[in-house]
Design an enzyme around this catalytic site. Structure first.
Site, PDB file in Angstrom:
ATOM      1  N   ASP A   1      -7.203   4.521  -4.637  1.00 44.24           N
ATOM      2  CA  ASP A   1      -7.749   4.598  -3.242  1.00 44.24           C
ATOM      3  C   ASP A   1      -8.544   5.699  -3.005  1.00 44.24           C
ATOM      4  O   ASP A   1      -8.409   6.145  -4.043  1.00 44.24           O
ATOM      5  CB  ASP A   1      -6.896   3.373  -2.214  1.00 44.24           C
ATOM      6  CG  ASP A   1      -7.229   3.065  -0.899  1.00 44.24           C
ATOM      7  OD1 ASP A   1      -8.340   2.350  -1.194  1.00 44.24           O
ATOM      8  OD2 ASP A   1      -7.259   3.953  -0.158  1.00 44.24           O
TER       9      ASP A   1
ATOM     10  N   LYS B   1       0.699  -0.924  -0.102  1.00 46.87           N
ATOM     11  CA  LYS B   1      -0.064  -0.142  -0.201  1.00 46.87           C
ATOM     12  C   LYS B   1       0.811   1.150  -0.172  1.00 46.87           C
ATOM     13  O   LYS B   1       1.962   0.961   0.477  1.00 46.87           O
ATOM     14  CB  LYS B   1      -0.925  -0.492   1.365  1.00 46.87           C
ATOM     15  CG  LYS B   1      -2.343   1.202   0.963  1.00 46.87           C
ATOM     16  CD  LYS B   1      -3.166   0.023   0.567  1.00 46.87           C
ATOM     17  CE  LYS B   1      -4.725   0.761  -0.224  1.00 46.87           C
ATOM     18  NZ  LYS B   1      -5.772   0.044  -0.322  1.00 46.87           N
TER      19      LYS B   1
HETATM   20  P1  NDP Z   1     -12.989   7.822  -3.168  1.00 39.18           P
HETATM   21  O1  NDP Z   1     -11.686   8.408  -2.391  1.00 39.18           O
HETATM   22  O2  NDP Z   1     -14.156   7.176  -4.199  1.00 39.18           O
HETATM   23  O3  NDP Z   1     -13.934   8.145  -1.366  1.00 39.18           O
HETATM   24  C1  NDP Z   1     -13.677   7.570  -0.054  1.00 39.18           C
HETATM   25  C2  NDP Z   1     -15.603   8.194   0.004  1.00 39.18           C
HETATM   26  O4  NDP Z   1     -15.245   8.193   1.504  1.00 39.18           O
HETATM   27  C3  NDP Z   1     -15.530   9.787   0.574  1.00 39.18           C
HETATM   28  O5  NDP Z   1     -16.791  10.034   0.553  1.00 39.18           O
HETATM   29  C4  NDP Z   1     -14.827  10.633   1.554  1.00 39.18           C
HETATM   30  O6  NDP Z   1     -16.255  11.417   1.741  1.00 39.18           O
HETATM   31  C5  NDP Z   1     -15.421   9.367   2.285  1.00 39.18           C
HETATM   32  N1  NDP Z   1     -14.349   9.900   3.312  1.00 39.18           N
HETATM   33  C6  NDP Z   1     -12.612   9.449   3.324  1.00 39.18           C
HETATM   34  N2  NDP Z   1     -12.520   9.523   4.430  1.00 39.18           N
HETATM   35  C7  NDP Z   1     -13.521  10.164   5.240  1.00 39.18           C
HETATM   36  C8  NDP Z   1     -13.335  10.336   7.154  1.00 39.18           C
HETATM   37  N3  NDP Z   1     -12.108  10.439   7.350  1.00 39.18           N
HETATM   38  N4  NDP Z   1     -14.721  10.693   7.641  1.00 39.18           N
HETATM   39  C9  NDP Z   1     -15.390  10.319   7.069  1.00 39.18           C
HETATM   40  N5  NDP Z   1     -15.165  10.242   5.388  1.00 39.18           N
HETATM   41  C10 NDP Z   1     -14.253   9.682   4.716  1.00 39.18           C
HETATM   42  O7  NDP Z   1     -12.186   5.970  -2.129  1.00 39.18           O
HETATM   43  P2  NDP Z   1     -12.768   4.510  -2.107  1.00 39.18           P
HETATM   44  O8  NDP Z   1     -13.824   4.845  -2.483  1.00 39.18           O
HETATM   45  O9  NDP Z   1     -11.884   4.298  -3.404  1.00 39.18           O
HETATM   46  O10 NDP Z   1     -12.109   3.611  -0.973  1.00 39.18           O
HETATM   47  C11 NDP Z   1     -13.581   3.816   0.130  1.00 39.18           C
HETATM   48  C12 NDP Z   1     -12.454   2.996   1.017  1.00 39.18           C
HETATM   49  O11 NDP Z   1     -12.439   1.873   0.102  1.00 39.18           O
HETATM   50  C13 NDP Z   1     -10.979   3.112   1.574  1.00 39.18           C
HETATM   51  O12 NDP Z   1     -11.646   2.332   3.155  1.00 39.18           O
HETATM   52  C14 NDP Z   1     -10.774   2.305   0.390  1.00 39.18           C
HETATM   53  O13 NDP Z   1      -9.007   1.250   1.309  1.00 39.18           O
HETATM   54  C15 NDP Z   1     -11.176   0.689   0.202  1.00 39.18           C
HETATM   55  N6  NDP Z   1     -11.138   0.598  -0.842  1.00 39.18           N
HETATM   56  C16 NDP Z   1     -11.386   0.669  -2.140  1.00 39.18           C
HETATM   57  C17 NDP Z   1     -11.051   0.414  -2.843  1.00 39.18           C
HETATM   58  C18 NDP Z   1     -11.440   1.228  -4.819  1.00 39.18           C
HETATM   59  O14 NDP Z   1     -11.325  -0.247  -5.406  1.00 39.18           O
HETATM   60  N7  NDP Z   1     -11.195   1.939  -4.588  1.00 39.18           N
HETATM   61  C19 NDP Z   1     -10.658  -1.324  -4.042  1.00 39.18           C
HETATM   62  C20 NDP Z   1     -11.302  -2.155  -1.947  1.00 39.18           C
HETATM   63  C21 NDP Z   1     -11.238  -0.975  -0.718  1.00 39.18           C
HETATM   64  P3  NDP Z   1     -14.724  12.786   1.422  1.00 39.18           P
HETATM   65  O15 NDP Z   1     -15.377  13.786   0.133  1.00 39.18           O
HETATM   66  O16 NDP Z   1     -15.696  14.158   2.501  1.00 39.18           O
HETATM   67  O17 NDP Z   1     -13.281  13.025   1.616  1.00 39.18           O
END
Ligand code: NDP
Length: 451
Positions: free
Chosen positions: A170, A130
């Site tokens: 991510d 990562k």
């Molecule tokens: P994105 O950046 O597309 O979206 C993240 C979302 O989570 C946004 O809505 C963001 O809101 C919110 N968020 C981020 N940090 C916080 C926080 N501290 N408190 C509240 N809300 C928060 O990310 P992904 O959808 O790609 O990833 C989401 C999760 O899934 C992560 O844990 C990632 O590691 C996991 N994941 C992702 C994969 C992928 O293929 N993308 C694969 C496997 C796991 P805001 O806009 O306000 O920042």
């Protein structure tokens, strides 16, 4: 420790804590795995004698570097970047890059550790890694993001490669950032290789990679329900996040006749009691990936929705909760509210969104609990398929990839059932995922001797 000396779980964790001061997320992730596999580990003398668990819990390497870039006003900004290569026993390192102000070495070490087991669970040959930076893309112009990505890759390129380490997206790293970083890698090395996944379709990307994590999480839920003789149609689902994972989980739920009723961002959540339509989900995708706005705007555009500033969605009654935002976003009090409201399943779309206390509570309450390393593995699985397509220089059809994703999620589910079924038939998916993932990596490490 001499061969044959046994420490108990508490002693093992004391050592992990001592060796990783100030890294609570990493310690939490190791504890979660160690709790589940310790009996299995202790009953296999060869794992113990070769110190396999201790070796997996020590990353192969952690690279940290300075990332300088110039903002639009001509100010010089200095950020810190990392790549944590945890383990490559079963294939090249593989895992996403996260750009978010909350990124620390501890967060990336926990994610790389988890990724090692997740990747093993998919059945594909991928090690665990990562990386990322404490860079906040929020409010930055495209050009600023481009300059940051180029500077980040100018160091990262030394540590990655199609057969060495293949990063992906991510939080904060989507198609735009992957494009900028791939362009810089190609420019520096003069090589067009599959060094990153999540690429645009025009330059080596795979169909359904964008959708894979969210879709995969819902397929996993379908498998869990089917194992209990239940269907998914009609279930009310609360979702957190509004990014890649959240919106695609919502989309697949709608396609399968379930009812996603919430989405959120770090400012608050929106609630649509009748369930989101596909048009509304598309609106959110556009909001977050093109207009880069806040989820509060949804409630202004759609009067059927209510906005709850500063709150998380876990108080909304539901059958299924799918946290898809970030780590530790669902705590023990949230878990108690979910159970009291009749929630039957929690599916981790994000990585470690559930605190250790909440996990214990949900497991004790016999809620179907799908850990992220199993439920969100669809993304890295299709990344693995993107690597295969890049190596063969071909592109598979959407139908082929959809079927492969479904098969892979079923395979992960069945591995969890194999190792996690208890005497009364209840499946402890966390334990099943941890043991199945650990066993594959551990057996490969045994074959290599002490390296
Ligand atoms: P994105 O950046 O597309 O979206 C993240 C979302 O989570 C946004 O809505 C963001 O809101 C919110 N968020 C981020 N940090 C916080 C926080 N501290 N408190 C509240 N809300 C928060 O990310 P992904 O959808 O790609 O990833 C989401 C999760 O899934 C992560 O844990 C990632 O590691 C996991 N994941 C992702 C994969 C992928 O293929 N993308 C694969 C496997 C796991 P805001 O806009 O306000 O920042």
């Amino acid at each position: 420790m001499a061969r044959g000396d046994h420490v108990d779980l508490a002693g093992f964790m004391d050592g992990v804590r001592r060796r990783n001061p100030g890294q609570p997320e990493f310690v939490q992730a190791v504890q979660e795995v160690a709790e589940d596999i310790y009996d299995f580990f202790e009953s296999h003398e060869e794992y113990h004698a070769e110190q396999i668990l201790r070796r997996i819990a020590e990353p192969d390497r952690v690279v940290s570097f300075r990332v300088c870039w110039e903002d639009d006003r001509g100010n010089i900004r200095v950020q810190r970047g990392w790549r944590v290569q945890n383990n490559n026993a079963i294939g090249p390192y593989k895992g996403g890059l996260r750009f978010h102000p909350s990124v620390t070495e501890s967060v990336l070490k926990f994610l790389a550790f988890e990724q090692t087991f997740k990747n093993a669970l998919t059945g594909l040959p991928m090690g665990g890694a990562k990386g990322g930076a404490n860079f906040n893309p929020r409010g930055k112009s495209d050009r600023e993001v481009m300059r940051f990505c180029q500077s980040f890759m100018t160091e990262l390129y030394r540590h990655v490669g199609a057969d060495v380490d293949v990063p992906a997206g991510d939080i904060g790293v989507g198609a735009r950032e992957i494009g900028y970083m791939f362009g810089q890698y190609k420019r520096i090395t003069n090589q067009f290789t599959g060094v990153l996944t999540g690429k645009g379709l025009e330059f080596g990307g795979s169909l359904i990679r964008t959708e894979a994590t969210g879709y995969g999480a819902v397929y996993f839920l379908e498998n869990m329900l089917a194992h209990r003789g239940q269907g998914i149609a009609g279930l009310v689902c609360t979702i957190s996040g509004s990014g890649n994972v959240a919106t695609h989980a919502a989309e697949k739920l709608v396609q399968l006749g379930a009812k996603p009723v919430t989405l959120s961002d770090s400012d608050g959540f929106i609630h649509v009691p009748g369930g989101f339509t596909q048009e509304q989900i598309d609106w959110v995708k556009d909001l977050k990936t093109v207009r880069r706005g806040r989820i509060a705007e949804f409630a202004e555009a759609f009067p059927a929705a209510s906005y709850h500033e500063g709150e998380r969605p876990w108080g909304v009654p539901c059958d299924v909760a799918i946290p898809c935002a970030t780590q530790n976003e669902l705590d023990e009090d949230d878990a108690k509210r979910l159970v009291a409201n009749g929630c039957i399943a929690v599916v981790e779309g994000a990585n470690m969104p559930t605190t250790l206390g909440a996990t214990h509570y949900l497991k004790a309450s016999r809620v179907l609990f799908a850990p992220g390393k199993a439920a969100n593995a669809g993304g890295v699985a299709v990344s693995g398929l993107e690597m295969a397509q890049n190596s063969a220089r071909i592109s598979w059809s959407e139908e082929q990839l959809q079927q492969l994703l479904k098969d892979i999620m079923k395979g992960i589910h069945d591995r969890c059932v194999k190792w996690g079924t208890e005497a009364d038939g209840h499946v402890d998916y966390v334990k099943g995922a941890n043991i199945a993932g650990f066993k594959k990596v551990a057996d490969a490490m045994l074959a290599y001797g002490v390296v």
